[in-house]
Design a protein around this motif. Structure first.
Motif, PDB file in Angstrom:
ATOM      1  N   GLY B 213       7.098 -11.823  -9.321  1.00  0.00           N
ATOM      2  CA  GLY B 213       6.576 -13.058  -8.754  1.00  0.00           C
ATOM      3  C   GLY B 213       6.213 -14.098  -9.797  1.00  0.00           C
ATOM      4  N   GLU B 216       8.393 -17.564  -9.645  1.00  0.00           N
ATOM      5  CA  GLU B 216       7.991 -18.624  -8.716  1.00  0.00           C
ATOM      6  C   GLU B 216       6.926 -19.513  -9.356  1.00  0.00           C
ATOM      7  OE1 GLU B 216       8.046 -17.219  -4.779  1.00  0.00           O
ATOM      8  OE2 GLU B 216       6.941 -18.933  -3.996  1.00  0.00           O
ATOM      9  N   THR B 217       6.016 -18.893 -10.083  1.00  0.00           N
ATOM     10  CA  THR B 217       4.971 -19.655 -10.770  1.00  0.00           C
ATOM     11  C   THR B 217       5.613 -20.619 -11.769  1.00  0.00           C
ATOM     12  OG1 THR B 217       3.848 -17.528 -10.776  1.00  0.00           O
ATOM     13  CG2 THR B 217       2.718 -19.328 -11.849  1.00  0.00           C
ATOM     14  N   LEU B 218       6.639 -20.131 -12.422  1.00  0.00           N
ATOM     15  CA  LEU B 218       7.341 -20.952 -13.414  1.00  0.00           C
ATOM     16  C   LEU B 218       8.089 -22.094 -12.720  1.00  0.00           C
ATOM     17  CD1 LEU B 218       7.814 -20.866 -16.466  1.00  0.00           C
ATOM     18  CD2 LEU B 218       9.808 -19.452 -16.066  1.00  0.00           C
ATOM     19  N   LEU B 219       8.708 -21.788 -11.579  1.00  0.00           N
ATOM     20  CA  LEU B 219       9.474 -22.806 -10.861  1.00  0.00           C
ATOM     21  C   LEU B 219       8.576 -23.895 -10.289  1.00  0.00           C
ATOM     22  CD1 LEU B 219      12.007 -20.548  -8.908  1.00  0.00           C
ATOM     23  CD2 LEU B 219      12.385 -21.783 -11.027  1.00  0.00           C
ATOM     24  N   ILE B 220       7.317 -23.547 -10.059  1.00  0.00           N
ATOM     25  CA  ILE B 220       6.380 -24.514  -9.489  1.00  0.00           C
ATOM     26  C   ILE B 220       5.809 -25.437 -10.575  1.00  0.00           C
ATOM     27  CG2 ILE B 220       4.093 -24.638  -8.362  1.00  0.00           C
ATOM     28  CD1 ILE B 220       5.027 -22.113  -6.787  1.00  0.00           C
ATOM     29  N   ARG B 224      11.796 -28.415 -16.178  1.00  0.00           N
ATOM     30  CA  ARG B 224      13.090 -28.448 -15.496  1.00  0.00           C
ATOM     31  C   ARG B 224      13.772 -27.080 -15.623  1.00  0.00           C
ATOM     32  NH1 ARG B 224      16.834 -32.690 -17.593  1.00  0.00           N
ATOM     33  NH2 ARG B 224      15.974 -32.098 -19.603  1.00  0.00           N
ATOM     34  N   ARG B 225      14.583 -26.771 -14.651  1.00  0.00           N
ATOM     35  CA  ARG B 225      15.172 -25.420 -14.633  1.00  0.00           C
ATOM     36  C   ARG B 225      16.126 -25.204 -15.798  1.00  0.00           C
ATOM     37  NH1 ARG B 225      15.176 -24.318  -8.109  1.00  0.00           N
ATOM     38  NH2 ARG B 225      12.965 -24.791  -7.969  1.00  0.00           N
ATOM     39  N   GLU B 390      18.643 -21.819  -4.448  1.00  0.00           N
ATOM     40  CA  GLU B 390      17.440 -21.126  -3.978  1.00  0.00           C
ATOM     41  C   GLU B 390      17.742 -19.774  -3.346  1.00  0.00           C
ATOM     42  OE1 GLU B 390      16.829 -23.439   0.214  1.00  0.00           O
ATOM     43  OE2 GLU B 390      16.214 -24.476  -1.586  1.00  0.00           O
ATOM     44  N   VAL B 394      15.264 -17.278  -5.090  1.00  0.00           N
ATOM     45  CA  VAL B 394      14.052 -16.926  -4.345  1.00  0.00           C
ATOM     46  C   VAL B 394      14.191 -15.590  -3.637  1.00  0.00           C
ATOM     47  CG1 VAL B 394      12.404 -17.749  -2.602  1.00  0.00           C
ATOM     48  CG2 VAL B 394      13.507 -19.366  -4.119  1.00  0.00           C
TER      49      VAL B 394
END
Lengths: 270, 396
Positions: B213, B216-220, B224-225, B390, B394
């Motif tokens: 998990g 997700e913290t990083l993506l939030i 930039r990806r 995603e 995800v």
């Protein structure tokens, strides 16, 4: 007092009460599942959340709460509809949206081979905090959440409660005006749950816009100023806890929720 | 750029704290090459100086100068058996490895009496085969001496015994490590570890982050990806490169270990010129970039660490097969073939081998670098695309 400090100045609360920090309009999200075909996880959801208030998303597992929060935090792109966070469209400018939110859930872990201090430095850096600004924010977070005793210990070696405190510090390190909590107490013991709930109450006091997703009725009753019931991706009711009870003609939030979610006795949901 | 460096520093710090990386990517190749080379060295020594134990000789033959020379050369004890039948019995019971039966042989017109020597041994016994070959070589030499003596006795030139002379001159341009017999093995090991170095940690990089998990913290966060991908990619590439170079550290250790193997394995020392070092580095860096991109793509695609490990095992065969094949390329002329210069992995192995042998082909090096850079860019593009999908990122 210190808790208030880490949660930032009340600049968000200075906005008019009606300022809509989070707003969605007919927001929908569909997935393609090879077995089930198209799955509509969120259907035409319109909500508004305001500074200094806790907006509760009440729903069972799989109701669409996490999908909605993921769209608001720009992890997922909406299939249709619109969403704005802190006045910024989540599709048009996801970077600015991400800079203004904090996200906490029990499913988000920490990096086990980094110490608590390194985790905070890492996330501070990702949010553009550096030098003196980073040092000040870290000091505040460390003192407020009492991280000093285990600050240089690897996260893998921390207890669940200690990890949760580091996660909170990570969430609010960049002082975001909007906070998302996705079932933040799931799997935690009563003491750690209490810490989280106190923290959320503190955020409200400091004018943050809080969106709190849960399926635990007592938590919703204690924390939420506004509640939206979500079931099978659609909104089934909204208002304060009292308003929901009255809408459903029930005396408890639990019963009101079950009625709004079309629960039929015998364990079968319509 | 700053955020890429930020992610890179964090990833590298985490990797260097992971015991799997320390043992799998760094200690693994060093220990493996020390083990392999030690084994290789002992085998080489065993072939050159076989330890035969006992040689059986049927009574009467033990006085033959040839048998005496053989027992000295092979450092073997002579076991005299009364009869041929008894000797063959001992051979079957493995009491002797090889049995010689020498009988006098009259040669008309010869200055001295000849001999007829028969060697009895089990062809599946490698040591016995070596002893038989040594005996055959000794007999040929002895024959030559005897013929020369006969020619001289008849007033003729001893050179008539060998009307056609055959000599071997070593024209190898390579010195040091390149002159070693392990030159066919080294490119394979360097390439294998460039891949397997990242094997131990890559499942943690994206699939593990999905599972825990933390992704997700990083993506939030506002990063930039593409910056996340680059940060992870560079950190992984460094681990792969260091792992690959660890095999050379292993070679160096064997070279200085006081176990007497250095002279057998590296008769010319282990020094390398700056040219081969630069060529190997120029080959290795884009290859490592390609491998890191490939590993990262697998990790990004997998739902969780277990799924990632399954995919990695399957893909590792695609890397292993050309790498194994590359060991035998020296036995063929394929190294010069154009298609080999364009064949991923195989081309890198050929270029590294040529660099070690001091026979670098500039065109092959450039093609190899271009192919690997292109593959690395394709892989990176795939990973970046995955980080924007995603349904891949995800899913758990």
């Amino acid at each position: 007092m210190r808790r208030a400090a880490i949660l930032g100045p009340r600049k968000a609360a200075e906005l008019k009460y009606t300022a809509r920090m989070v707003r969605t309009e007919a927001l929908s999200k569909s997935f393609y599942d090879p077995k089930k075909g198209e799955v509509r996880a969120v259907v035409d959801v319109s909500i508004e959340a305001h500074p200094g208030r806790i907006f509760g998303l009440l729903g069972v597992n799989g109701a669409g709460k996490t999908t909605l929060l993921r769209m608001l935090s720009t992890v997922l792109r909406p299939t249709s509809g619109r969403a704005e966070v802190a006045g910024v469209d989540v599709v048009a400018d996801p970077g600015r949206v991400r800079a203004s939110i904090g996200f906490l859930s029990t499913s988000t872990a920490l990096y086990g081979r980094l110490s608590a201090r390194e985790v905070l430095e890492y996330f501070g850096g990702l949010y553009g905090l550096q030098g003196e600004a980073l040092r000040q924010r870290m000091e505040l977070a460390i003192e407020t959440l009492r991280l000093n005793e285990f600050l240089d210990r690897l996260c893998d070696k921390l207890s669940t409660g200690q990890k949760q405190r580091v996660s909170i510090a990570r969430t609010i390190l960049h002082d975001p005006p909007v906070l998302f909590f996705d079932e933040p107490t799931a799997g935690l013991d009563v003491m750690n749950s209490q810490t989280i709930m106190e923290f959320i109450e503190g955020a409200r006091q400091n004018g943050k816009t809080v969106i709190f997703s849960t399926h635990i009725m007592s938590e919703a009753e204690r924390l939420c100023d506004d509640v939206t019931v979500i079931h099978e991706g659609t909104l089934r009711g909204r208002g304060s806890v009292e308003e929901l009870k009255s809408q459903a003609g029930e005396t408890s939030l639990e019963k009101a929720f079950l009625k709004l979610a079309d629960y039929t006795p015998g364990g079968v949901s319509a | 750029m700053k955020l890429i460096q930020h992610v890179f520093s964090k990833e590298l710090r985490e990797m260097f704290r992971d015991k799997r990386v320390i043992t799998g990517a760094f200690l693994g190749p060093v220990i493996l090459i020390i083990f392999l080379l030690t084994l290789f060295g002992f085998l080489d020594k065993a072939v050159k100086e076989p330890s035969i134990g006992k040689i059986g000789v049927v009574q009467g033959g033990e006085k033959s100068p040839l048998i005496q020379a053989l027992s000295l050369g092979l450092k073997a004890e002579v076991d005299v058996v009364p009869t041929l039948q008894e000797g063959r019995q001992r051979l079957r019971q493995s009491q002797v490895k090889i049995l010689f039966h020498v009988v006098p042989r009259k040669i008309e017109g010869a200055a001295q009496e000849g001999q007829e020597m028969t060697a009895y041994f089990d062809r599946n016994e490698q040591v016995a085969l070596i002893a038989a070959q040594a005996a055959q070589a000794a007999v040929q030499k002895q024959n030559s001496v005897m013929v020369q003596q006969s020619l001289q006795g008849a007033g003729l030139s001893p050179d008539l015994s060998e009307p056609v002379m055959f000599r071997i001159e070593n024209e190898s341009a390579s010195r040091g490590l390149g002159a070693s017999t392990i030159v066919s093995l080294l490119p394979y090991l360097i390439i294998i570890w460039a891949f397997y170095g990242g094997f131990s940690i890559v499942s943690d990089l994206v699939a593990g982050e999905k599972e825990r998990g933390t992704l997700e913290t990083l993506l939030i966060s506002p990063i930039r990806r593409i910056e996340i991908v680059w940060g992870k990619f560079i950190a992984l590439s460094i681990v792969c490169l260091l792992s690959s170079l660890s095999s050379l550290v292993g070679v160096l250790i064997v070279g200085i270990l006081p176990i007497g193997l250095a002279k057998t394995l590296f008769p010319d020392g282990i020094q390398m010129g700056i040219g081969p070092i630069l060529a190997i580095t120029a080959t290795l860096v884009p290859l490592v970039a390609f491998f890191s991109g490939l590993l990262l793509a697998i990790s990004a695609f997998a739902k969780n660490m277990r799924e990632c490990q399954t995919y990695l095992t399957l893909v590792s065969f695609l890397v292993l097969i050309p790498a194994i094949f590359s060991q035998f390329i020296g036995f063929t002329d394929l190294g010069k073939a154009t298609w080999v210069q364009f064949a991923p992995i195989l081309n890198s192995s050929v270029v590294i081998r040529d660099a070690l042998l001091n026979k670098l082909n500039g065109q092959a090096l450039l093609i190899c670098m271009a192919v690997n850079i292109l593959l690395a860019l394709v892989m990176l593009r795939i990973v970046v695309r995955m980080f924007h999908r995603e349904e891949i990122l995800v899913r758990t």
